[in-house]
Design an enzyme around this catalytic site. Structure first.
Site, PDB file in Angstrom:
ATOM      1  CG  HIS A   7     -49.406 -18.973  49.035  1.00  0.00           C
ATOM      2  ND1 HIS A   7     -48.947 -18.710  50.321  1.00  0.00           N
ATOM      3  CD2 HIS A   7     -48.326 -19.393  48.336  1.00  0.00           C
ATOM      4  CE1 HIS A   7     -47.660 -18.955  50.375  1.00  0.00           C
ATOM      5  NE2 HIS A   7     -47.242 -19.382  49.183  1.00  0.00           N
ATOM      6  CG  HIS A  65     -47.084 -27.791  48.307  1.00  0.00           C
ATOM      7  ND1 HIS A  65     -46.160 -27.673  47.281  1.00  0.00           N
ATOM      8  CD2 HIS A  65     -46.645 -26.975  49.303  1.00  0.00           C
ATOM      9  CE1 HIS A  65     -45.208 -26.839  47.648  1.00  0.00           C
ATOM     10  NE2 HIS A  65     -45.478 -26.396  48.874  1.00  0.00           N
TER      11      HIS A  65
HETATM   12  P1  ATP Z   1     -37.208 -24.210  46.072  1.00  0.00           P
HETATM   13  O1  ATP Z   1     -36.881 -23.423  47.317  1.00  0.00           O
HETATM   14  O2  ATP Z   1     -36.387 -25.448  45.938  1.00  0.00           O
HETATM   15  O3  ATP Z   1     -37.274 -23.395  44.844  1.00  0.00           O
HETATM   16  P2  ATP Z   1     -39.738 -24.544  47.392  1.00  0.00           P
HETATM   17  O4  ATP Z   1     -39.713 -23.123  47.862  1.00  0.00           O
HETATM   18  O5  ATP Z   1     -41.049 -25.082  46.974  1.00  0.00           O
HETATM   19  O6  ATP Z   1     -38.705 -24.772  46.231  1.00  0.00           O
HETATM   20  P3  ATP Z   1     -38.806 -25.141  49.987  1.00  0.00           P
HETATM   21  O7  ATP Z   1     -38.017 -23.861  50.003  1.00  0.00           O
HETATM   22  O8  ATP Z   1     -38.214 -26.345  50.612  1.00  0.00           O
HETATM   23  O9  ATP Z   1     -39.195 -25.525  48.515  1.00  0.00           O
HETATM   24  O10 ATP Z   1     -40.188 -24.848  50.684  1.00  0.00           O
HETATM   25  C1  ATP Z   1     -41.176 -25.841  50.917  1.00  0.00           C
HETATM   26  C2  ATP Z   1     -42.480 -25.141  51.140  1.00  0.00           C
HETATM   27  O11 ATP Z   1     -42.375 -24.275  52.273  1.00  0.00           O
HETATM   28  C3  ATP Z   1     -42.908 -24.250  49.975  1.00  0.00           C
HETATM   29  O12 ATP Z   1     -44.323 -24.262  49.902  1.00  0.00           O
HETATM   30  C4  ATP Z   1     -42.417 -22.879  50.385  1.00  0.00           C
HETATM   31  O13 ATP Z   1     -43.214 -21.847  49.830  1.00  0.00           O
HETATM   32  C5  ATP Z   1     -42.595 -22.919  51.881  1.00  0.00           C
HETATM   33  N1  ATP Z   1     -41.587 -22.085  52.540  1.00  0.00           N
HETATM   34  C6  ATP Z   1     -40.267 -22.032  52.284  1.00  0.00           C
HETATM   35  N2  ATP Z   1     -39.638 -21.180  53.091  1.00  0.00           N
HETATM   36  C7  ATP Z   1     -40.585 -20.670  53.909  1.00  0.00           C
HETATM   37  C8  ATP Z   1     -40.577 -19.730  54.994  1.00  0.00           C
HETATM   38  N3  ATP Z   1     -39.455 -19.138  55.415  1.00  0.00           N
HETATM   39  N4  ATP Z   1     -41.746 -19.455  55.589  1.00  0.00           N
HETATM   40  C9  ATP Z   1     -42.881 -20.048  55.191  1.00  0.00           C
HETATM   41  N5  ATP Z   1     -42.966 -20.943  54.202  1.00  0.00           N
HETATM   42  C10 ATP Z   1     -41.835 -21.249  53.555  1.00  0.00           C
END
Ligand code: ATP
Ligand code: MG
Length: 191
Positions: free
Chosen positions: A139, A55
């Protein structure tokens, strides 16, 4: 789509969920991205996400109380209807080296994508949601926990026809993240 629907589960009405707005690829773009993710993970000695998890995040909200989800639904509807469908051409390979992430990006961000993010962050700020201060860097994560570099060159472009936006909740499970689609909206004025 085979992603799990949002499960009511044994949650309290005031429980919070980790929430984000995103673009989820349609099957042709997803398949092309999944193939690219497999190649990238091999090259960078990392782990590719499962295809259904690929995504592009538009706005990350963090933990949101269940009582606030209705506000996010209203924002999603308003923003989606204000921006027409567009084509996103992913023609760039990049990495967040510190985080061990390799990704696909676009050398030119379509104005519609800029607009989506701008409208979302404006509406979120107006409703009191914390918004990202860093510049938006669109990205699609192709590999995590990379131990080596992935190609910085331009691979064959992936043309993704973007027709909808989604609101999602994420859960971190031992096997990796599990995303649940809470709502989706077609781009453009309602038919
Ligand atoms: P995991 O953290 O469980 O390894 P993940 O990073 O895909 O997996 P989340 O941390 O819930 O899951 O993030 C969901 C989405 O939001 C992902 O695309 C992640 O890159 C993005 N994301 C997470 N934290 C941030 C942030 N602080 N700022 C911007 N985007 C974020
Ligand atoms: Mg994360």
């Amino acid at each position: 789509m085979s992603r799990k629907p949002a499960t009511p589960g044994p949650r309290d009405a005031d429980a919070s969920r980790r929430t984000f707005f995103a673009l989820w690829p349609d099957p042709p773009a997803r398949d092309a991205l999944a193939a690219r993710a497999r190649d990238t993970a091999v090259e960078a000695q990392g782990r590719a996400p499962v295809a259904e998890n690929l995504h592009l995040t538009l706005a990350f909200l963090g933990d949101v109380a269940a009582t606030r989800i209705a506000t996010l639904r209203a924002i999603g509807l308003a923003v989606a209807s204000a921006v027409p469908p567009f084509t996103l051409t992913l023609d760039r390979a990049g990495a967040f080296r510190g985080a061990g992430i390799a990704w696909a990006g676009a050398s030119a961000t379509p104005p519609e994508l800029e607009r989506l993010v701008q409208l979302l962050s404006g509406a979120l700020a107006k409703e009191g949601f914390p918004t990202e201060r860093r510049a938006f860097q669109p990205h699609v994560t192709l590999a995590r926990r990379c131990r080596g570099p992935a190609s910085a060159g331009i691979a064959a472009p992936i043309a993704w026809r973007v027709k909808r936006i989604t609101l999602n909740a994420s859960e971190t499970l031992p096997g990796g993240p599990q995303y649940h689609e809470l709502a989706d909206w077609r781009l453009g004025p309602p038919a």
